[in-house]
Design a protein around this motif. Structure first.
Motif, PDB file in Angstrom:
ATOM      1  N   ASP A   1       1.118  -1.857  -0.209  1.00  0.00           N
ATOM      2  CA  ASP A   1      -0.055  -0.133  -0.475  1.00  0.00           C
ATOM      3  C   ASP A   1       1.417   1.301   0.141  1.00  0.00           C
ATOM      4  O   ASP A   1       1.434   1.972   1.268  1.00  0.00           O
TER       5      ASP A   1
ATOM      6  N   MET B   1      -7.738   5.666   9.230  1.00  0.00           N
ATOM      7  CA  MET B   1      -8.115   5.062   7.853  1.00  0.00           C
ATOM      8  C   MET B   1      -8.424   6.090   6.810  1.00  0.00           C
ATOM      9  O   MET B   1      -8.277   6.611   5.539  1.00  0.00           O
TER      10      MET B   1
ATOM     11  N   TYR C   1      -6.845   8.089   3.584  1.00  0.00           N
ATOM     12  CA  TYR C   1      -6.904   8.075   1.916  1.00  0.00           C
ATOM     13  C   TYR C   1      -7.683   8.459   1.428  1.00  0.00           C
ATOM     14  O   TYR C   1      -8.817   9.037   0.185  1.00  0.00           O
TER      15      TYR C   1
ATOM     16  N   TYR D   1      -9.003  -2.572   2.566  1.00  0.00           N
ATOM     17  CA  TYR D   1      -8.022  -2.570   3.137  1.00  0.00           C
ATOM     18  C   TYR D   1      -7.690  -3.317   4.525  1.00  0.00           C
ATOM     19  O   TYR D   1      -5.405  -3.343   4.030  1.00  0.00           O
TER      20      TYR D   1
END
Length: 205
Positions: free
Chosen positions: A23, A167, A171, A184
């Protein structure tokens, strides 16, 4: 994590490199932040009590209460807390429901009716099921035990608001569905717990 941390969650370059490759967005955040030390409590009973205290309250409040418990109650062991009343435990600043829960679990362990040490031999899912059999223990508390006592490698808790907030910040999301979360989380495997450490940190930036 607390004033009595004796060690930190063990991870290093291998886990960080893997997550960075899996990632790149997380990898960029990790590179910016450097290695984050996350305290763990190796003693499973103390870790369980800490997790119960932490249910639905801020990290700052947990630190205050945890320090007060050590001052007023002494050593956080099953034998010691089994000898305390729920009122004595509650006086440290937690709800009566939590105090009753802690006193009950301490007695059960002290009387040999529940073996916390056995958790080390179980899978993550088995640990969650076994702990959830105790009154007042749900999935989130069990997952915090997996990370903060057993140092399991791949735990990302949907039930943890700070992880979800981290999170979303990472993002650039205004909302987060369970489906997005699961996608994720799958990308972090098998080092989800390390990702969780960074998501917690991001949530408070």
């Amino acid at each position: 994590m607390t004033a009595v941390v004796t060690k930190f969650f063990a991870y290093g370059e291998e886990e960080m490199a893997y997550l960075s490759n899996a990632d790149p967005i997380l990898g960029a955040a990790m590179a910016r932040m450097g290695k984050i030390e996350r305290g763990v409590i190796p003693d499973p009973f103390a870790a369980l009590v800490h997790a119960i205290v932490g249910q639905l309250i801020s990290a700052k409040a947990v630190r205050t209460i945890w320090e007060r418990m050590h001052i007023r109650l002494g050593e956080i062991t099953p034998k010691n807390l089994a000898a305390k009343s729920a009122d004595e435990i509650q006086s440290c600043g937690i709800t009566m429901n939590k105090a009753i829960c802690i006193a009950s679990i301490a007695r059960k362990i002290s009387d040999g009716l529940f073996d916390l040490q056995q958790l080390r031999e179980l899978t993550d899912d088995e640990v969650v099921r076994k702990l959830s059999s105790l009154d007042g223990i749900g999935k989130w508390t069990a997952e915090m035990m997996l990370i903060h006592a057993l140092e399991r490698r791949d735990v990302v808790s949907w039930g943890d608001m700070a992880i979800r907030r981290g999170m979303m910040k990472l993002y650039g999301l205004t909302e987060l569905t369970k489906k997005q979360f699961d996608r994720y989380r799958a990308s972090y495997a098998p080092y989800g717990s390390v990702a969780s450490i960074y998501l917690w940190e991001l949530s408070f930036e």
